[in-house]
Design an enzyme around this catalytic site. Structure first.
Site, PDB file in Angstrom:
ATOM      1  N   HIS A 186     -29.815   7.368   2.364  1.00  0.00           N
ATOM      2  CA  HIS A 186     -29.149   8.436   2.098  1.00  0.00           C
ATOM      3  C   HIS A 186     -27.653   8.792   2.879  1.00  0.00           C
ATOM      4  O   HIS A 186     -28.181   9.029   4.081  1.00  0.00           O
ATOM      5  CB  HIS A 186     -29.885   9.857   1.862  1.00  0.00           C
ATOM      6  CG  HIS A 186     -30.629   9.737   0.748  1.00  0.00           C
ATOM      7  ND1 HIS A 186     -31.981  10.174   0.710  1.00  0.00           N
ATOM      8  CD2 HIS A 186     -30.661   9.055  -0.611  1.00  0.00           C
ATOM      9  CE1 HIS A 186     -32.777   9.772  -0.613  1.00  0.00           C
ATOM     10  NE2 HIS A 186     -31.609   9.326  -1.176  1.00  0.00           N
ATOM     11  N   GLU A 206     -38.986  12.655   7.599  1.00  0.00           N
ATOM     12  CA  GLU A 206     -37.794  13.422   7.273  1.00  0.00           C
ATOM     13  C   GLU A 206     -37.882  14.124   8.611  1.00  0.00           C
ATOM     14  O   GLU A 206     -38.616  14.905   9.282  1.00  0.00           O
ATOM     15  CB  GLU A 206     -38.195  14.504   6.157  1.00  0.00           C
ATOM     16  CG  GLU A 206     -38.182  14.115   4.759  1.00  0.00           C
ATOM     17  CD  GLU A 206     -37.099  13.918   4.073  1.00  0.00           C
ATOM     18  OE1 GLU A 206     -36.074  14.181   4.757  1.00  0.00           O
ATOM     19  OE2 GLU A 206     -37.129  13.382   3.044  1.00  0.00           O
ATOM     20  N   GLU A 235     -27.379  11.623   5.718  1.00  0.00           N
ATOM     21  CA  GLU A 235     -28.388  11.826   6.828  1.00  0.00           C
ATOM     22  C   GLU A 235     -28.284  10.923   8.002  1.00  0.00           C
ATOM     23  O   GLU A 235     -28.944  10.026   8.254  1.00  0.00           O
ATOM     24  CB  GLU A 235     -29.983  11.571   5.958  1.00  0.00           C
ATOM     25  CG  GLU A 235     -29.886  12.065   4.615  1.00  0.00           C
ATOM     26  CD  GLU A 235     -30.942  11.906   3.791  1.00  0.00           C
ATOM     27  OE1 GLU A 235     -31.775  11.041   4.143  1.00  0.00           O
ATOM     28  OE2 GLU A 235     -31.228  12.454   2.683  1.00  0.00           O
ATOM     29  N   HIS A 252     -35.530   9.452   6.820  1.00  0.00           N
ATOM     30  CA  HIS A 252     -34.671  10.521   6.273  1.00  0.00           C
ATOM     31  C   HIS A 252     -34.455  11.934   7.061  1.00  0.00           C
ATOM     32  O   HIS A 252     -34.710  11.873   7.922  1.00  0.00           O
ATOM     33  CB  HIS A 252     -35.154  10.916   4.873  1.00  0.00           C
ATOM     34  CG  HIS A 252     -35.192   9.682   3.843  1.00  0.00           C
ATOM     35  ND1 HIS A 252     -34.359   9.558   2.726  1.00  0.00           N
ATOM     36  CD2 HIS A 252     -36.007   8.512   3.642  1.00  0.00           C
ATOM     37  CE1 HIS A 252     -34.516   8.694   1.748  1.00  0.00           C
ATOM     38  NE2 HIS A 252     -35.634   7.886   2.631  1.00  0.00           N
TER      39      HIS A 252
HETATM   40  O1  0X9 Z   1     -35.732  12.489  -2.159  1.00  0.00           O
HETATM   41  C1  0X9 Z   1     -35.873  11.568  -1.312  1.00  0.00           C
HETATM   42  O2  0X9 Z   1     -35.450  10.546  -1.641  1.00  0.00           O
HETATM   43  C2  0X9 Z   1     -36.699  12.020   0.150  1.00  0.00           C
HETATM   44  N1  0X9 Z   1     -35.949  13.313   0.567  1.00  0.00           N
HETATM   45  S1  0X9 Z   1     -34.428  13.513   0.925  1.00  0.00           S
HETATM   46  O3  0X9 Z   1     -34.084  14.916   1.010  1.00  0.00           O
HETATM   47  N2  0X9 Z   1     -34.119  12.717   2.368  1.00  0.00           N
HETATM   48  O4  0X9 Z   1     -33.464  12.958  -0.140  1.00  0.00           O
HETATM   49  C3  0X9 Z   1     -37.953  11.927  -0.020  1.00  0.00           C
HETATM   50  C4  0X9 Z   1     -38.536  10.562  -0.508  1.00  0.00           C
HETATM   51  C5  0X9 Z   1     -40.097  11.159  -0.671  1.00  0.00           C
HETATM   52  N3  0X9 Z   1     -40.462  11.155  -1.860  1.00  0.00           N
HETATM   53  C6  0X9 Z   1     -40.896  12.308  -2.554  1.00  0.00           C
HETATM   54  N4  0X9 Z   1     -40.894  13.593  -2.178  1.00  0.00           N
HETATM   55  N5  0X9 Z   1     -41.429  11.973  -3.932  1.00  0.00           N
HETATM   56 ZN    ZN Z   2     -32.880  11.076   2.241  1.00  0.00          ZN
END
Ligand code: 0X9
Ligand code: ZN
Length: 428
Positions: free
Chosen positions: A163, A364, A166, A290
């Protein structure tokens, strides 16, 4: 006496101001045809590419670079001054590099990886595994003893910046690569990791998005795929092929969504390159960085049903949280993806685990909350986030070498009880 002090202060201020005013900041944007740029690259260092439009690349250049381009004889097809609002940030934070200050942009990251390869030829090998939509190299650095040969050692894969916004997620993998190479002869734990595993590190999975976030729109998340209708971007962390598009929970078929999953699994060159590379070099363990939230997550992301290795991944996630806490006192929450309270499908870790069979974690990074800055991490955060994640990276690598989760930390065992709040059971 007091008068002398006033005069001296005035002089210091005057010369500081003069110094700032005389500094050179890139302020001109130029457009060059793709094939001309290729010719230019043969004899010059890469320029800071902002975006591409059709067959033209647009670069942000300073006076010196502009002169070099002019003298090279290639055609400059377009030229304008960069928008003032970008330049304000530029003057404040470019003391340590580009307008993103101490954070590494694409060119800086690429150069550092190639420099490490040159400095440590026996241990580091830069591998270009493909090209982004805008034609940037997708760089991986392999770190291992006898790096040129493919040995029967466990493959570990560490990736950042799916992303764009980030930025801190670039730094942890990149600084880890540097640390491993520079400390090989000093630190037995590093030596054990480098000798015993093949460590593949990819600091930037989404280089086009990162550059767009640095130079154009700070909060950009996706890649720079043109979807038609003046809509750009696929969420590369929704484009992997395991249970891609399973449902619309956390991924979307709509091109203007921030979690747009693309037209098909692996429709994006940035995920395709990883599909090919990791299928040929399957990792037993992978970490995907992330921000933000301070979480350690593992599959499944697409369903609430626990993965068959959930207990094992839970134990590793807990060890990771424990090691972080020992360094900085920061608390990272850990559990399967659902503990982050939302499902999603097509993410990197579900594919690594579901298709390739490797244990896969999303970390994260800090901060924990939006009101602590969210994606806008400070330059100071780089050092503290790296410090707390370094033992994690070494632990994780050594875990797969020895199969033990205690490697290197036996001496800290007595402190374990202090972190008992972290060890309360969570659902997975
Ligand atoms: O949404 C994502 O891809 C990740 N979070 S972010 O805020 N960096 O975009 C988390 C990926 C983990 N997957 C799930 N929570 N399902
Ligand atoms: Zn992310």
């Amino acid at each position: 006496m007091r008068r002398n002090t006033i005069i001296l202060s005035f002089l210091i201020l005057y010369f500081t101001a003069l110094n700032i005013m005389s500094q050179e900041f890139p302020d001109t944007v130029i457009g060059i045809n793709r094939s001309d740029y290729r010719v230019y690259l043969k004899t010059h260092a890469p320029l800071d590419r902002l975006y591409c439009q059709g067959e033209d690349f647009y670069f942000l250049v300073d006076r010196n670079e502009l002169r070099q381009v002019e003298e090279s004889g290639i055609e400059i097809r377009d030229r304008y001054l960069a928008p003032q609002e970008n330049l304000v940030g530029l003057e404040i934070s470019s003391s340590q590099g580009d307008i993103n200050g101490a954070y590494h942009n694409y060119n800086e990251t690429r150069s550092l990886l190639k420099e490490l390869e040159t400095r440590f030829p026996g241990m580091a090998q830069e591998i270009t595994i493909g090209y982004s939509i805008e034609g940037r190299e997708l760089n991986v650095i392999k770190i291992s003893d006898n790096v040129q040969s493919n040995e029967s050692e466990p493959n570990i894969f560490i990736v950042g910046c799916h992303h764009a916004r980030e930025w801190i997620s670039v730094e942890i993998p990149l600084l880890f690569a540097k640390y491993l190479l520079e400390n090989y002869s000093l630190d037995p734990q590093v030596r054990r990791a480098v000798d015993g595993a093949q460590i593949y590190i990819m600091p930037i999975q989404n280089p086009d998005g990162l550059e767009f976030s640095i130079h154009t729109y700070r909060l950009w998340r996706k890649n720079r795929r043109y979807n038609g209708g003046f809509i750009w971007g696929v969420d590369t962390n929704r484009n992997y092929g395991y249970m891609w598009g399973y449902d619309d929970n956390g991924s979307s078929p709509a091109p203007d969504s921030e979690v747009y999953r693309g037209t098909a699994p692996f429709s994006e060159p940035e995920t395709q390159a990883l599909q090919q590379f990791l299928t040929a070099n399957p990792p037993v363990g992978s970490l995907s960085f992330h921000s933000y939230g301070q979480d350690i997550l593992y599959p499944w992301g697409y369903t609430f049903t626990p993965a068959s290795d959930a207990a094992r991944m839970y134990a590793i996630a807990r060890e990771i949280a424990y090691r972080i806490f020992l360094v900085s006192g920061r608390v990272y929450t850990y559990g399967s993806m659902i503990t982050s309270l939302y499902l999603s499908n097509g993410d990197f870790t579900d594919w690594v685990y579901g298709t390739l069979g490797g244990l896969a974690f999303t970390i994260e990074l800090p901060p924990e909350y939006m009101h602590e800055g969210g994606f806008f991490t400070s330059e100071q955060m780089i050092a503290s986030a790296f410090a707390e994640n370094l033992p994690v990276l070494l632990y994780f690598t050594n875990y797969f070498i020895t199969g033990s989760d205690e490697i290197g930390f036996d001496d800290q065992e007595p402190f374990r009880e202090k972190v008992s709040p972290l060890r309360t059971s969570q659902s997975f």
